[in-house]
Write a protein that holds these residues in place. Structure first.
Motif, PDB file in Angstrom:
ATOM      1  N   TYR A 179       0.814  -1.214   0.000  1.00  0.00           N
ATOM      2  CA  TYR A 179       0.000   0.000   0.000  1.00  0.00           C
ATOM      3  C   TYR A 179       0.850   1.267   0.000  1.00  0.00           C
ATOM      4  CZ  TYR A 179      -4.743  -1.705  -0.091  1.00  0.00           C
ATOM      5  OH  TYR A 179      -5.933  -2.237  -0.524  1.00  0.00           O
ATOM      6  N   VAL A 180       2.069   1.188   0.508  1.00  0.00           N
ATOM      7  CA  VAL A 180       2.994   2.318   0.383  1.00  0.00           C
ATOM      8  C   VAL A 180       3.300   2.566  -1.096  1.00  0.00           C
ATOM      9  CG1 VAL A 180       5.384   3.049   0.757  1.00  0.00           C
ATOM     10  CG2 VAL A 180       4.045   2.163   2.658  1.00  0.00           C
ATOM     11  N   VAL A 181       3.566   1.490  -1.841  1.00  0.00           N
ATOM     12  CA  VAL A 181       3.834   1.624  -3.283  1.00  0.00           C
ATOM     13  C   VAL A 181       2.610   2.187  -3.993  1.00  0.00           C
ATOM     14  CG1 VAL A 181       4.362   0.364  -5.415  1.00  0.00           C
ATOM     15  CG2 VAL A 181       5.554  -0.211  -3.285  1.00  0.00           C
ATOM     16  N   PHE A 220      -7.415   2.757 -11.389  1.00  0.00           N
ATOM     17  CA  PHE A 220      -7.776   1.517 -12.083  1.00  0.00           C
ATOM     18  C   PHE A 220      -6.572   0.588 -12.203  1.00  0.00           C
ATOM     19  CE2 PHE A 220      -8.293  -0.769 -16.206  1.00  0.00           C
ATOM     20  CZ  PHE A 220      -9.291  -1.632 -15.793  1.00  0.00           C
ATOM     21  N   LEU A 221      -5.401   1.135 -12.537  1.00  0.00           N
ATOM     22  CA  LEU A 221      -4.197   0.314 -12.671  1.00  0.00           C
ATOM     23  C   LEU A 221      -3.801  -0.295 -11.322  1.00  0.00           C
ATOM     24  CD1 LEU A 221      -2.049   2.518 -15.087  1.00  0.00           C
ATOM     25  CD2 LEU A 221      -3.458   0.522 -15.638  1.00  0.00           C
ATOM     26  N   CYS A 222      -3.912   0.503 -10.264  1.00  0.00           N
ATOM     27  CA  CYS A 222      -3.617  -0.030  -8.931  1.00  0.00           C
ATOM     28  C   CYS A 222      -4.617  -1.108  -8.533  1.00  0.00           C
ATOM     29  CB  CYS A 222      -3.611   1.097  -7.898  1.00  0.00           C
ATOM     30  SG  CYS A 222      -2.204   2.224  -8.069  1.00  0.00           S
ATOM     31  N   HIS A 223      -5.886  -0.918  -8.906  1.00  0.00           N
ATOM     32  CA  HIS A 223      -6.913  -1.927  -8.637  1.00  0.00           C
ATOM     33  C   HIS A 223      -6.576  -3.240  -9.334  1.00  0.00           C
ATOM     34  CE1 HIS A 223     -10.730  -4.063  -8.801  1.00  0.00           C
ATOM     35  NE2 HIS A 223     -10.746  -3.927 -10.117  1.00  0.00           N
ATOM     36  N   ALA A 258      -3.599  -4.320 -10.284  1.00  0.00           N
ATOM     37  CA  ALA A 258      -2.415  -4.914  -9.660  1.00  0.00           C
ATOM     38  C   ALA A 258      -2.750  -5.538  -8.311  1.00  0.00           C
ATOM     39  CB  ALA A 258      -1.323  -3.860  -9.508  1.00  0.00           C
ATOM     40  N   LEU A 259      -3.542  -4.829  -7.493  1.00  0.00           N
ATOM     41  CA  LEU A 259      -3.893  -5.354  -6.176  1.00  0.00           C
ATOM     42  C   LEU A 259      -4.809  -6.562  -6.273  1.00  0.00           C
ATOM     43  CD1 LEU A 259      -4.462  -2.015  -4.228  1.00  0.00           C
ATOM     44  CD2 LEU A 259      -2.603  -3.636  -3.887  1.00  0.00           C
ATOM     45  N   SER A 260      -5.712  -6.560  -7.248  1.00  0.00           N
ATOM     46  CA  SER A 260      -6.596  -7.714  -7.442  1.00  0.00           C
ATOM     47  C   SER A 260      -5.792  -8.947  -7.833  1.00  0.00           C
ATOM     48  CB  SER A 260      -7.635  -7.419  -8.526  1.00  0.00           C
ATOM     49  OG  SER A 260      -8.477  -6.375  -8.133  1.00  0.00           O
ATOM     50  N   ALA A 261      -4.798  -8.749  -8.690  1.00  0.00           N
ATOM     51  CA  ALA A 261      -3.978  -9.870  -9.145  1.00  0.00           C
ATOM     52  C   ALA A 261      -3.134 -10.455  -8.010  1.00  0.00           C
ATOM     53  CB  ALA A 261      -3.072  -9.427 -10.289  1.00  0.00           C
ATOM     54  N   THR A 262      -2.722  -9.602  -7.072  1.00  0.00           N
ATOM     55  CA  THR A 262      -1.877 -10.072  -5.965  1.00  0.00           C
ATOM     56  C   THR A 262      -2.690 -10.412  -4.712  1.00  0.00           C
ATOM     57  OG1 THR A 262      -1.510  -7.780  -5.280  1.00  0.00           O
ATOM     58  CG2 THR A 262       0.111  -8.747  -6.762  1.00  0.00           C
ATOM     59  N   ARG A 263      -3.992 -10.178  -4.751  1.00  0.00           N
ATOM     60  CA  ARG A 263      -4.903 -10.463  -3.638  1.00  0.00           C
ATOM     61  C   ARG A 263      -4.590  -9.637  -2.383  1.00  0.00           C
ATOM     62  NH1 ARG A 263      -5.738 -17.041  -4.013  1.00  0.00           N
ATOM     63  NH2 ARG A 263      -6.472 -17.059  -6.162  1.00  0.00           N
ATOM     64  N   TYR A 264      -3.978  -8.481  -2.583  1.00  0.00           N
ATOM     65  CA  TYR A 264      -3.722  -7.585  -1.464  1.00  0.00           C
ATOM     66  C   TYR A 264      -4.776  -6.485  -1.362  1.00  0.00           C
ATOM     67  CZ  TYR A 264       0.932  -9.469  -0.497  1.00  0.00           C
ATOM     68  OH  TYR A 264       1.976 -10.283  -0.136  1.00  0.00           O
ATOM     69  N   GLU A 265      -5.749  -6.472  -2.250  1.00  0.00           N
ATOM     70  CA  GLU A 265      -6.711  -5.372  -2.284  1.00  0.00           C
ATOM     71  C   GLU A 265      -7.681  -5.447  -1.115  1.00  0.00           C
ATOM     72  OE1 GLU A 265      -8.949  -3.048  -5.777  1.00  0.00           O
ATOM     73  OE2 GLU A 265      -9.491  -5.147  -5.631  1.00  0.00           O
ATOM     74  N   ILE A 266      -7.802  -4.343  -0.396  1.00  0.00           N
ATOM     75  CA  ILE A 266      -8.807  -4.199   0.660  1.00  0.00           C
ATOM     76  C   ILE A 266      -9.805  -3.123   0.249  1.00  0.00           C
ATOM     77  CG2 ILE A 266      -9.220  -3.590   3.071  1.00  0.00           C
ATOM     78  CD1 ILE A 266      -6.422  -4.621   3.715  1.00  0.00           C
ATOM     79  N   ASP A 267      -9.283  -1.924  -0.060  1.00  0.00           N
ATOM     80  CA  ASP A 267     -10.134  -0.820  -0.516  1.00  0.00           C
ATOM     81  C   ASP A 267     -10.449  -1.041  -1.993  1.00  0.00           C
ATOM     82  OD1 ASP A 267     -11.383   1.514  -1.174  1.00  0.00           O
ATOM     83  OD2 ASP A 267      -9.681   2.823  -0.736  1.00  0.00           O
ATOM     84  N   LYS A 268     -11.683  -1.455  -2.287  1.00  0.00           N
ATOM     85  CA  LYS A 268     -12.073  -1.772  -3.666  1.00  0.00           C
ATOM     86  C   LYS A 268     -12.853  -0.644  -4.330  1.00  0.00           C
ATOM     87  CE  LYS A 268     -12.162  -6.670  -2.551  1.00  0.00           C
ATOM     88  NZ  LYS A 268     -12.914  -7.938  -2.560  1.00  0.00           N
TER      89      LYS A 268
END
Length: 200
Positions: A93-95, A147-150, A152-162
């Motif tokens: 999330y820092v990145v 959208f790009l961060c979404h 990337a986070l979806s692919a790595t399963r680190y997404e919390i804030d959707k």
């Protein structure tokens, strides 16, 4: 005995036309606006540094994250304290924060540079046109970064804030395209002006 004196040819420097009242207003006003964007750039950079510090080191309950947003202070029940997340999750999330904030910083940087050109009397210069185009490009980057961060986070399963889809992003993208095109038109106009001056 003859004395030879080498005379230097007299070269006339181009006379700069006197500054009009309108040009003076533009120059002075642009200086103030450049100062404003310098302040906004500095403030945004400080906020980013503070946010990174909080994400990495704060362990309290006042910074929380959930499926709808990040919160400082009171938050809904479906949120978790950001400091309770594993270090790797917080680093991700820092990145994301840096990626999301960089276009904002660059927009302020480009606006500051543009108005410094105006304050220096360069209104229709090539450099000003390039800066104008850069503002449009960074506006587009700001619009697509959620959208790009979404993705990337979806692919790595680190997404919390959707909650990444915002009307403001679409508006920023359209505005960015318009500003980018205007910057290109300004550059073409400057090239035509330079060609005409060279022909004369």
């Amino acid at each position: 005995m003859a004395t030879v004196v080498k005379l230097q040819p007299h070269v006339r420097k181009p006379v700069k036309p006197p500054e009009s009242a309108a040009q003076r207003r533009v120059r002075i006003g642009s200086g103030w606006i450049a100062g404003l964007f310098t302040g906004l750039l500095s403030l945004s950079a400080l906020i980013l540094i503070a946010a990174i510090g909080a994400m990495l080191f704060y362990r309290g309950e006042w910074v929380r994250i959930g499926p709808d947003n990040c919160y400082i202070g009171e938050a809904p029940a479906n949120t978790v304290a950001f400091g309770s997340l594993p270090l790797v999750h917080r680093l991700v999330y820092v990145v994301v924060g840096i990626v999301r904030a960089t276009p904002i910083l660059m927009i302020f940087w480009s606006l500051r540079a543009l108005f410094l050109h105006y304050a220096g009397g360069e209104v229709f210069s090539r450099a000003a046109a390039v800066r104008f185009g850069a503002i449009g490009a960074w506006l587009c980057a700001y619009a697509v970064s959620p959208f790009l961060c979404h993705l990337a986070l979806s692919a790595t399963r680190y997404e919390i804030d959707k909650n990444w889809a915002h009307m403001a992003s679409l508006q920023a993208f359209v505005l960015g395209l318009l500003v980018l095109v205007i910057g290109q038109v300004m550059q073409v106009g400057r090239e035509i002006e330079e060609d005409r001056e060279a022909f004369v």
